[in-house]
Enzyme design. Structure first.
Site, PDB file in Angstrom:
ATOM      1  N   TYR A   6       0.819  -1.226   0.000  1.00  0.00           N
ATOM      2  CA  TYR A   6       0.000   0.000   0.000  1.00  0.00           C
ATOM      3  C   TYR A   6       0.852   1.274   0.000  1.00  0.00           C
ATOM      4  O   TYR A   6       0.667   2.122  -0.879  1.00  0.00           O
ATOM      5  CB  TYR A   6      -0.965  -0.029   1.190  1.00  0.00           C
ATOM      6  CG  TYR A   6      -1.919   1.145   1.253  1.00  0.00           C
ATOM      7  CD1 TYR A   6      -3.004   1.253   0.383  1.00  0.00           C
ATOM      8  CD2 TYR A   6      -1.742   2.162   2.191  1.00  0.00           C
ATOM      9  CE1 TYR A   6      -3.874   2.338   0.448  1.00  0.00           C
ATOM     10  CE2 TYR A   6      -2.609   3.239   2.264  1.00  0.00           C
ATOM     11  CZ  TYR A   6      -3.680   3.323   1.388  1.00  0.00           C
ATOM     12  OH  TYR A   6      -4.542   4.399   1.461  1.00  0.00           O
TER      13      TYR A   6
ATOM     14  N   LYS B 127       1.128   4.121  -3.177  1.00  0.00           N
ATOM     15  CA  LYS B 127       0.798   5.549  -3.079  1.00  0.00           C
ATOM     16  C   LYS B 127       2.002   6.422  -3.459  1.00  0.00           C
ATOM     17  O   LYS B 127       1.832   7.507  -4.000  1.00  0.00           O
ATOM     18  CB  LYS B 127       0.272   5.881  -1.672  1.00  0.00           C
ATOM     19  CG  LYS B 127      -1.065   5.216  -1.328  1.00  0.00           C
ATOM     20  CD  LYS B 127      -2.198   5.594  -2.282  1.00  0.00           C
ATOM     21  CE  LYS B 127      -3.550   5.107  -1.773  1.00  0.00           C
ATOM     22  NZ  LYS B 127      -4.657   5.405  -2.715  1.00  0.00           N
TER      23      LYS B 127
HETATM   24  N1  NAP Z   1      -9.451   5.838   5.051  1.00  0.00           N
HETATM   25  C1  NAP Z   1      -8.250   6.377   5.216  1.00  0.00           C
HETATM   26  O1  NAP Z   1      -7.778   6.597   6.355  1.00  0.00           O
HETATM   27  C2  NAP Z   1      -7.427   6.760   4.009  1.00  0.00           C
HETATM   28  C3  NAP Z   1      -6.217   7.435   4.228  1.00  0.00           C
HETATM   29  C4  NAP Z   1      -5.448   7.803   3.138  1.00  0.00           C
HETATM   30  C5  NAP Z   1      -5.902   7.517   1.864  1.00  0.00           C
HETATM   31  N2  NAP Z   1      -7.080   6.847   1.669  1.00  0.00           N
HETATM   32  C6  NAP Z   1      -7.512   6.573   0.299  1.00  0.00           C
HETATM   33  O2  NAP Z   1      -8.816   7.061   0.115  1.00  0.00           O
HETATM   34  C7  NAP Z   1      -9.449   6.344  -0.956  1.00  0.00           C
HETATM   35  C8  NAP Z   1     -10.838   5.905  -0.508  1.00  0.00           C
HETATM   36  O3  NAP Z   1     -10.676   4.990   0.563  1.00  0.00           O
HETATM   37  P1  NAP Z   1     -11.760   4.774   1.717  1.00  0.00           P
HETATM   38  O4  NAP Z   1     -11.031   4.919   2.995  1.00  0.00           O
HETATM   39  O5  NAP Z   1     -12.976   5.572   1.462  1.00  0.00           O
HETATM   40  O6  NAP Z   1     -12.023   3.199   1.530  1.00  0.00           O
HETATM   41  P2  NAP Z   1     -13.361   2.338   1.364  1.00  0.00           P
HETATM   42  O7  NAP Z   1     -14.413   2.822   2.312  1.00  0.00           O
HETATM   43  O8  NAP Z   1     -12.900   0.933   1.444  1.00  0.00           O
HETATM   44  O9  NAP Z   1     -13.857   2.680  -0.118  1.00  0.00           O
HETATM   45  C9  NAP Z   1     -13.095   2.280  -1.231  1.00  0.00           C
HETATM   46  C10 NAP Z   1     -13.944   2.468  -2.472  1.00  0.00           C
HETATM   47  O10 NAP Z   1     -13.148   2.078  -3.595  1.00  0.00           O
HETATM   48  C11 NAP Z   1     -13.917   1.136  -4.349  1.00  0.00           C
HETATM   49  N3  NAP Z   1     -13.054   0.242  -5.101  1.00  0.00           N
HETATM   50  C12 NAP Z   1     -12.042  -0.538  -4.650  1.00  0.00           C
HETATM   51  N4  NAP Z   1     -11.521  -1.237  -5.661  1.00  0.00           N
HETATM   52  C13 NAP Z   1     -12.211  -0.895  -6.780  1.00  0.00           C
HETATM   53  C14 NAP Z   1     -12.149  -1.281  -8.132  1.00  0.00           C
HETATM   54  N5  NAP Z   1     -11.268  -2.190  -8.561  1.00  0.00           N
HETATM   55  N6  NAP Z   1     -13.027  -0.709  -9.019  1.00  0.00           N
HETATM   56  C15 NAP Z   1     -13.918   0.204  -8.600  1.00  0.00           C
HETATM   57  N7  NAP Z   1     -14.048   0.603  -7.323  1.00  0.00           N
HETATM   58  C16 NAP Z   1     -13.199   0.051  -6.420  1.00  0.00           C
HETATM   59  C17 NAP Z   1     -14.752   0.413  -3.318  1.00  0.00           C
HETATM   60  O11 NAP Z   1     -15.830  -0.271  -3.935  1.00  0.00           O
HETATM   61  P3  NAP Z   1     -16.527  -1.587  -3.278  1.00  0.00           P
HETATM   62  O12 NAP Z   1     -17.497  -1.087  -2.250  1.00  0.00           O
HETATM   63  O13 NAP Z   1     -17.174  -2.245  -4.453  1.00  0.00           O
HETATM   64  O14 NAP Z   1     -15.426  -2.409  -2.662  1.00  0.00           O
HETATM   65  C18 NAP Z   1     -15.200   1.598  -2.472  1.00  0.00           C
HETATM   66  O15 NAP Z   1     -16.246   2.293  -3.105  1.00  0.00           O
HETATM   67  C19 NAP Z   1      -8.491   5.201  -1.301  1.00  0.00           C
HETATM   68  O16 NAP Z   1      -7.742   5.536  -2.442  1.00  0.00           O
HETATM   69  C20 NAP Z   1      -7.589   5.121  -0.081  1.00  0.00           C
HETATM   70  O17 NAP Z   1      -6.331   4.564  -0.373  1.00  0.00           O
HETATM   71  C21 NAP Z   1      -7.857   6.463   2.719  1.00  0.00           C
END
Ligand code: NAP
Length: 249
Positions: free
Chosen positions: A166, A170
């Site tokens: 991961y 990034k």
């Molecule tokens: N949460 C944190 O603390 C954090 C911190 C830094 C960065 N981020 C980044 O923020 C972004 C959103 O993450 P989140 O925390 O909101 O996670 P999340 O709640 O797990 O949501 C991830 C989303 O991405 C979708 N997804 C994953 N793989 C996919 C694919 N192959 N095709 C289409 N959609 C896909 C998922 O769809 P499904 O529902 O179908 O699985 C879901 O809608 C990510 O890029 C993550 O790396 C998050």
């Protein structure tokens, strides 16, 4: 043909992506809710519409080039352009105790497919539509764990992390962002990487101390930059003082 600004958010059915779509709609944009699962996407669109949003589903499995091409064709036919692309979809995977020495190629490939390769596929598919916008914005949702400066600083709160898939995905996404910003520097399109901070979502078992809404504010800021705004930055949550700003690569 819509006259309002048109934004596409990938992985918008939940988490930070959903909150980003909600906030962009709150700013008067028409939002295209990218989701790989029709039911989950449909439920998100219904909830957004209940809240007053002009939201529309777009079937989008970002790792499938055919799905991406079909989505771009659909947006081209329906709307003829795109103003904002938020590459938000992302996954976390790790092997064993998340040590580099335990990393498997299968996990590395899986994470890179979504967090890096798919961003290039989606961006290239939608770039012709973004070029038709007077003020195109691309937001790549990254993370501070992609900052080599932060991750190698013994004083950083991220110093204990050792996982390869991961964080390195990034870091690669940060470079992808910087290179698109360089290619597009003489166009109205601004390209930046977002650091949402540690937000409670399914990605981390809802262990984050910030909300998805707070994380989404970072993407929305970069998606609504003025014409003279920056391009080629990693920008977002600064954990040291809970403020916002540019982060080191
Ligand atoms: N949460 C944190 O603390 C954090 C911190 C830094 C960065 N981020 C980044 O923020 C972004 C959103 O993450 P989140 O925390 O909101 O996670 P999340 O709640 O797990 O949501 C991830 C989303 O991405 C979708 N997804 C994953 N793989 C996919 C694919 N192959 N095709 C289409 N959609 C896909 C998922 O769809 P499904 O529902 O179908 O699985 C879901 O809608 C990510 O890029 C993550 O790396 C998050």
């Amino acid at each position: 043909m819509t006259t309002t600004k048109l934004a596409l958010v990938t992985g918008a059915n939940k988490g930070i992506g959903y909150a980003t779509a909600r906030q962009l709609a709150g700013r008067g944009m028409t939002v295209l809710v990218g989701a790989r699962d029709a039911d989950r996407g449909g439920a998100a669109v219904a909830a957004l519409r209940d809240g007053g949003a002009d939201a529309h589903p777009v079937a989008l499995e970002v790792t499938d080039p055919e799905s991406v091409a079909a989505a771009a064709k659909h947006v081209a036919q329906e709307y003829g352009r795109l103003d904002v692309l938020v590459n938000n979809a992302g996954i976390v995977r790790a092997d064993g105790s998340a040590l580099p020495s335990e990393t498997t190629l299968a996990t590395l490939r899986e994470v890179y497919e979504t967090n890096v390769f798919a961003v290039v596929t989606v961006t290239n598919a939608f770039l012709p539509l973004l070029r038709r916008s007077p003020a195109g914005r691309i937001v790549n949702v990254s993370s501070e764990v992609g900052s080599i400066t932060t991750m190698t600083d013994p004083e950083s709160f991220l110093w204990p992390l050792t996982s390869v898939p991961y964080p390195s995905s990034k870091s690669a996404l940060n470079m992808v962002t910087a290179m698109y910003a360089k290619e597009l520097r003489d166009t109205p399109i601004l390209v930046n990487a977002a650091n949402p901070g540690y937000c409670a979502t399914d990605l981390n078992g809802n262990s984050g101390y910030r909300s998805a809404e707070q994380g989404a504010e970072v993407s929305v800021h970069l998606a609504t930059l003025p014409a003279d705004g920056p391009s080629g930055l990693l920008w977002g949550h600064l954990a040291a003082d809970d403020s916002s700003g540019a982060l080191p690569w």
